[in-house]
Motif scaffolding. Structure first.
Motif, mmCIF file in Angstrom:
data_model
loop_
_atom_site.group_PDB
_atom_site.id
_atom_site.type_symbol
_atom_site.label_atom_id
_atom_site.label_comp_id
_atom_site.label_asym_id
_atom_site.label_seq_id
_atom_site.Cartn_x
_atom_site.Cartn_y
_atom_site.Cartn_z
ATOM 1 N N UNK A 143 54.537 3.870 50.023
ATOM 2 C CA UNK A 143 55.636 4.697 49.530
ATOM 3 C C UNK A 143 55.302 5.313 48.172
ATOM 4 N N UNK A 144 56.034 6.361 47.837
ATOM 5 C CA UNK A 144 55.879 7.002 46.542
ATOM 6 C C UNK A 144 57.223 7.445 45.989
ATOM 7 N N UNK A 145 57.319 7.534 44.669
ATOM 8 C CA UNK A 145 58.537 7.996 43.993
ATOM 9 C C UNK A 145 58.137 9.010 42.928
ATOM 10 N N UNK A 161 56.860 13.387 33.641
ATOM 11 C CA UNK A 161 57.855 13.759 34.642
ATOM 12 C C UNK A 161 57.233 14.726 35.643
ATOM 13 N N UNK A 162 57.576 14.525 36.906
ATOM 14 C CA UNK A 162 56.997 15.324 37.979
ATOM 15 C C UNK A 162 55.874 14.618 38.701
ATOM 16 N N UNK A 163 55.277 13.595 38.066
ATOM 17 C CA UNK A 163 54.246 12.806 38.749
ATOM 18 C C UNK A 163 54.883 11.951 39.835
ATOM 19 N N UNK A 164 54.222 11.857 40.971
ATOM 20 C CA UNK A 164 54.667 10.972 42.046
ATOM 21 C C UNK A 164 53.839 9.695 41.994
ATOM 22 N N UNK A 165 54.509 8.597 41.726
ATOM 23 C CA UNK A 165 53.837 7.309 41.550
ATOM 24 C C UNK A 165 53.695 6.613 42.894
ATOM 25 N N UNK A 166 52.486 6.195 43.191
ATOM 26 C CA UNK A 166 52.179 5.366 44.361
ATOM 27 C C UNK A 166 51.478 4.103 43.869
ATOM 28 N N UNK A 221 47.596 -4.922 40.555
ATOM 29 C CA UNK A 221 48.528 -3.868 40.942
ATOM 30 C C UNK A 221 48.090 -2.572 40.263
ATOM 31 N N UNK A 222 47.835 -1.560 41.065
ATOM 32 C CA UNK A 222 47.363 -0.278 40.546
ATOM 33 C C UNK A 222 48.381 0.800 40.901
ATOM 34 N N UNK A 223 48.815 1.550 39.895
ATOM 35 C CA UNK A 223 49.689 2.701 40.107
ATOM 36 C C UNK A 223 48.873 3.967 39.952
ATOM 37 N N UNK A 224 49.126 4.929 40.828
ATOM 38 C CA UNK A 224 48.395 6.193 40.800
ATOM 39 C C UNK A 224 49.375 7.356 40.922
ATOM 40 N N UNK A 225 48.874 8.555 40.661
ATOM 41 C CA UNK A 225 49.649 9.757 40.969
ATOM 42 C C UNK A 225 48.924 10.550 42.058
ATOM 43 N N UNK A 226 48.596 9.878 43.130
ATOM 44 C CA UNK A 226 47.839 10.480 44.216
ATOM 45 C C UNK A 226 46.416 9.973 44.199
ATOM 46 N N UNK A 272 30.915 6.343 35.848
ATOM 47 C CA UNK A 272 30.750 6.102 34.414
ATOM 48 C C UNK A 272 31.532 4.881 33.933
ATOM 49 N N UNK A 273 32.233 4.206 34.855
ATOM 50 C CA UNK A 273 32.992 3.014 34.498
ATOM 51 C C UNK A 273 34.359 3.297 33.926
ATOM 52 N N UNK A 274 34.728 4.577 33.817
ATOM 53 C CA UNK A 274 36.028 4.943 33.278
ATOM 54 C C UNK A 274 37.044 5.132 34.398
ATOM 55 N N UNK A 275 38.318 4.867 34.058
ATOM 56 C CA UNK A 275 39.368 5.065 35.041
ATOM 57 C C UNK A 275 39.387 6.522 35.500
ATOM 58 N N UNK A 276 39.597 6.714 36.798
ATOM 59 C CA UNK A 276 39.729 8.059 37.331
ATOM 60 C C UNK A 276 41.035 8.683 36.851
ATOM 61 N N UNK A 277 41.107 10.011 36.761
ATOM 62 C CA UNK A 277 42.277 10.670 36.165
ATOM 63 C C UNK A 277 43.601 10.395 36.881
ATOM 64 N N UNK A 278 43.542 10.052 38.169
ATOM 65 C CA UNK A 278 44.794 9.825 38.908
ATOM 66 C C UNK A 278 45.328 8.402 38.743
ATOM 67 N N UNK A 279 44.567 7.512 38.101
ATOM 68 C CA UNK A 279 44.996 6.120 37.931
ATOM 69 C C UNK A 279 45.877 6.020 36.687
ATOM 70 N N UNK A 280 47.086 5.498 36.859
ATOM 71 C CA UNK A 280 48.039 5.375 35.760
ATOM 72 C C UNK A 280 48.081 3.975 35.167
#
Length: 343
Positions: free
Chosen positions: A208-210, A281-286, A309-314, A324-332
Motif C-alpha cells: 500500500x501507499x499513502x 508534500x505530494x510524495x507517496x510513501x510506500x 523498515x524502509x520507507x520510499x517514495x516509489x 557507491x554505498x549511499x542511499x538511493x534518492x527514493x529512499x526516505x
C-alpha cells in the motif's frame, strides 16, 4: 529584555548538560483518535481495550509511536529548533506502556558534540527520557542532530562522539508487565502469521501507499507540539518547501507495515534509524520490511522480532543503496527496530 525564544545554537550546548523540557502533557483518547485519523493504524492491541485485556494489559495503550512523538516533541525547542537535519537514532527502549490519563514530560542529557568542518554547524547527541506522572521512565532514546551555529567564529568544543550500541540485544528489551500472547486471537488481529512463520532474511513488500498532504503533516506535527521551523515556515529552506517531520514518515511506514506484519504488535526497541532523504508534500510513501533476527522472551507466548523498515517514495522495493554505498534518492527512511509478536 528579550522574552521570546530563538532556540538553541550549537555553541549553547555543553557535554553532560541536562535539559528539562517544557511542557508536561496529559494524553487521552483524543491523541489515539487523531493518530488513527492521520495514519492507517490498525494494530489490534492499540485499537481495542478488550483485545489488550485478553493479552494481559489493563487496557489498550497509546500507540508506541504516538508516545514517542509526544516525548520527542517536547525536546524540539531545546534541541532541534535550529536544526538543519535530524540525523539518526539509537538505543531506543520502550520501558512502560503509556495509557490514556498519563502525563508525560521529557528530559535530555547532552552526550556528544562535534563541530563540522564548515564551522557553520555542529552535531549534538542527546539521550532523551520520557517520564510519566510517577517519575517512571516510559521511553528512552538517543538521537543526534545537525544544529546551526550562532557565530561561526565561536570556538569549537572538544569533540566527543558517544559509543552507542549498534543494536539492542533481546535481553535489553523490556516486556510490559502481564503481557501474555498465549490466547492470542489471530482472526481479530487481522493476519494468521506468528513469529515462527517468518524467516530471517525474508523481505516483505507492504504493497500500500499513502500520498502525504501538506495540511495533514502540519496537523500531525502540531499534535506533537513539535515547533521545528522547517516543518511550517517555507522561508526557512532555500527551496521554499516545508520539510515533512521525519516522525511522520516513521509512523506512516509503521502503519503501512500492518499489511504483512499485523501481529508485530508492540515496538520494544529502536536499534538505529536514518532519514535517508527529505520528504515533501505530494510524495507517496510506500514501505517494505526485512526480517533481521528473532528471539524468545520470558513472557508467555511472546516473541521478539527484529525488523528493518524502509520507507520510499516509489522505486523498486528491497533496493536500498547504490554502488557507491549511499542511499538511493527514493529512499526516505531506514529504521531498525524490535517488535513483540505471538510465537
Amino acid at each position: 529584555m528579550v522574552k521570546t525564544n530563538p532556540g538553541w545554537f550549537f555553541e549553547d550546548y555543553t557535554l553532560g548538560q541536562v535539559i528539562n523540557h517544557a511542557v508536561p502533557r496529559t494524553v487521552g483518547p483524543g491523541e489515539r483518535a487523531l493518530y488513527h485519523a492521520l495514519y492507517p493504524a490498525r494494530h489490534a492491541l492499540y485499537s481495542s481495550d478488550q483485545f489488550a485485556r485478553a493479552s494481559g494489559l489493563p487496557q489498550s495503550p497509546l500507540d508506541d509511536l504516538a508516545a514517542f512523538h509526544v516525548v520527542f516533541g517536547k525536546t524540539v525547542p531545546d534541541v532541534s529548533l535550529n536544526a538543519v537535519a535530524n540525523l539518526g537514532y539509537a538505543e531506543g527502549r520502550w520501558l512502560k506502556p503509556v495509557y490514556p490519563g498519563d502525563t508525560l514530560r521529557s528530559t535530555s542529557e547532552v552526550i556528544g558534540l562535534k563541530q563540522n568542518s564548515n564551522c557553520k554547524t555542529g552535531v549534538v547527541w542527546v539521550r532523551t527520557r520520557g517520564l510519566n506522572q510517577n517519575d517512571e521512565t516510559v521511553i528512552s532514546f538517543v538521537r543526534w542532530v545537525m544544529v546551526r551555529k550562532r557565530d561561526v567564529d565561536a570556538p569549537a568544543p572538544e569533540t566527543v562522539v558517544p559509543d552507542l550500541k549498534p543494536a539492542l540485544a533481546p535481553a535489553d528489551l523490556t516486556i510490559p508487565d502481564g503481557l501474555d500472547f498465549s490466547d492470542y486471537d489471530l482472526t481479530l488481529a487481522g493476519e494468521p502469521h506468528r513469529m515462527a512463520d517468518y524467516e530471517i532474511g525474508e523481505q516483505i513488500d507492504h504493497v500500500d501507499g499513502v500520498t502525504i498532504e501538506e495540511a495533514e503533516h502540519m496537523m500531525a506535527t502540531r499534535l506533537w507540539q513539535n515547533t521545528a521551523k522547517v516543518h511550517f515556515d517555507a522561508t526557512n529552506r532555500e527551496d521554499g518547501k516545508r520539510l515533512i517531520y521525519g516522525g511522520h514518515v516513521i509512523s506512516m511506514a509503521r502503519t503501512l507495515s500492518f499489511n504483512g506484519l499485523a501481529n508485530a504488535q508492540m515496538i520494544a526497541g529502536l536499534n538505529g534509524g536514518a532519514h535517508a532523504n527529505p520528504c515533501f508534500a505530494g510524495d507517496t510513501v510506500r514501505a517494505w520490511s526485512e526480517v533481521l533476527d528473532k528471539a524468545q522472551t520470558v513472557a508467555p507466548g511472546v516473541g521478539a522480532i527484529r525488523l528493518r523498515l524502509v520507507a520510499t517514495r516509489g522505486g523498486a522495493p528491497f533496493v536500498l543503496k547504490g554502488e557507491d554505498g549511499k542511499y538511493l534518492p527514493h529512499v526516505l527512511l531506514d529504521l531498525d527496530y524490535w517488535a513483540l509478536m505471538p510465537v
